[in-house]
Write a protein that holds these residues in place. Structure first.
Motif, PDB file in Angstrom:
ATOM      1  N   SER A  63       0.795  -1.214   0.000  1.00 11.18           N
ATOM      2  CA  SER A  63       0.000   0.000   0.000  1.00 11.18           C
ATOM      3  C   SER A  63       0.836   1.278   0.000  1.00 11.18           C
ATOM      4  N   VAL A  64       2.116   1.173   0.363  1.00 13.84           N
ATOM      5  CA  VAL A  64       2.954   2.368   0.446  1.00 13.84           C
ATOM      6  C   VAL A  64       4.141   2.332  -0.499  1.00 13.84           C
ATOM      7  N   LYS A  65       4.333   1.253  -1.228  1.00 12.32           N
ATOM      8  CA  LYS A  65       5.460   1.158  -2.147  1.00 12.32           C
ATOM      9  C   LYS A  65       5.414   2.282  -3.171  1.00 12.32           C
ATOM     10  N   GLY A  66       6.550   2.894  -3.383  1.00 13.95           N
ATOM     11  CA  GLY A  66       6.649   3.989  -4.321  1.00 13.95           C
ATOM     12  C   GLY A  66       6.310   5.336  -3.733  1.00 13.95           C
ATOM     13  N   ARG A  67       5.725   5.345  -2.543  1.00  9.10           N
ATOM     14  CA  ARG A  67       5.351   6.600  -1.895  1.00  9.10           C
ATOM     15  C   ARG A  67       6.142   6.853  -0.613  1.00  9.10           C
ATOM     16  N   PHE A  68       6.412   5.797   0.131  1.00  5.63           N
ATOM     17  CA  PHE A  68       7.127   5.920   1.396  1.00  5.63           C
ATOM     18  C   PHE A  68       8.543   5.376   1.244  1.00  5.63           C
ATOM     19  N   THR A  69       9.464   5.967   1.971  1.00  3.77           N
ATOM     20  CA  THR A  69      10.842   5.507   1.981  1.00  3.77           C
ATOM     21  C   THR A  69      11.352   5.466   3.414  1.00  3.77           C
ATOM     22  N   ILE A  70      11.842   4.310   3.823  1.00  2.88           N
ATOM     23  CA  ILE A  70      12.436   4.185   5.140  1.00  2.88           C
ATOM     24  C   ILE A  70      13.952   4.274   4.995  1.00  2.88           C
ATOM     25  N   SER A  71      14.574   4.949   5.923  1.00  2.62           N
ATOM     26  CA  SER A  71      16.020   5.090   5.909  1.00  2.62           C
ATOM     27  C   SER A  71      16.518   5.204   7.337  1.00  2.62           C
ATOM     28  N   ARG A  72      17.807   5.060   7.494  1.00  3.58           N
ATOM     29  CA  ARG A  72      18.369   5.201   8.828  1.00  3.58           C
ATOM     30  C   ARG A  72      19.721   5.876   8.765  1.00  3.58           C
ATOM     31  N   ASP A  73      20.024   6.579   9.824  1.00  2.00           N
ATOM     32  CA  ASP A  73      21.305   7.227   9.991  1.00  2.00           C
ATOM     33  C   ASP A  73      21.812   6.789  11.355  1.00  2.00           C
TER      34      ASP A  73
END
Length: 123
Positions: A63-73
């Protein structure tokens, strides 16, 4: 032990963007997979996204592919969820979760959870 605090939620119009942040205290995220879940009124908690401890592997709900991006620092001890093209159906309380096991994070059985941050998307 890990304590998680979410921030960045708010009210946004459909089509807009928000960036959620998950901060860890007590210890760093080192060695922990981190994920985001959400729960809308009247609905069960659902998986949104997850990221491996190194950041090399990510997982997303369809449902969120292409719209949401998870990342980490990891240097900043932060995990982010960039949410673009928001829809009213994205309205929910978003929770950050962490666990040494990526599988348990994706399954929602991870050992650490934040208190949640409200995201409201208006039409």
């Amino acid at each position: 032990q890990v304590r998680l605090v979410e921030s960045g939620g708010g009210l946004v119009q459909a089509g807009g963007s928000l960036r959620l942040s998950c901060a860890a205290s007590g210890r760093t995220f080192s060695g922990y997979a981190v994920g985001w879940f959400r729960q809308a009124p009247g609905k069960e908690r659902e998986f949104v996204a997850a990221i491996s401890w190194s950041g090399g592997t990510t997982y997303y709900a369809d449902s969120v592919k292409g719209r949401f991006t998870i990342s980490r620092d990891n240097a900043k001890n932060r995990v982010y969820l960039q949410m673009n093209s928001l829809k009213p159906e994205d309205t929910a309380v978003y929770y950050c979760t962490a666990d040494p096991s990526t599988d348990t994070v994706v399954d929602g059985r991870s050992g650490y959870w934040g208190q949640g941050t409200q995201v409201t998307v208006s039409s």
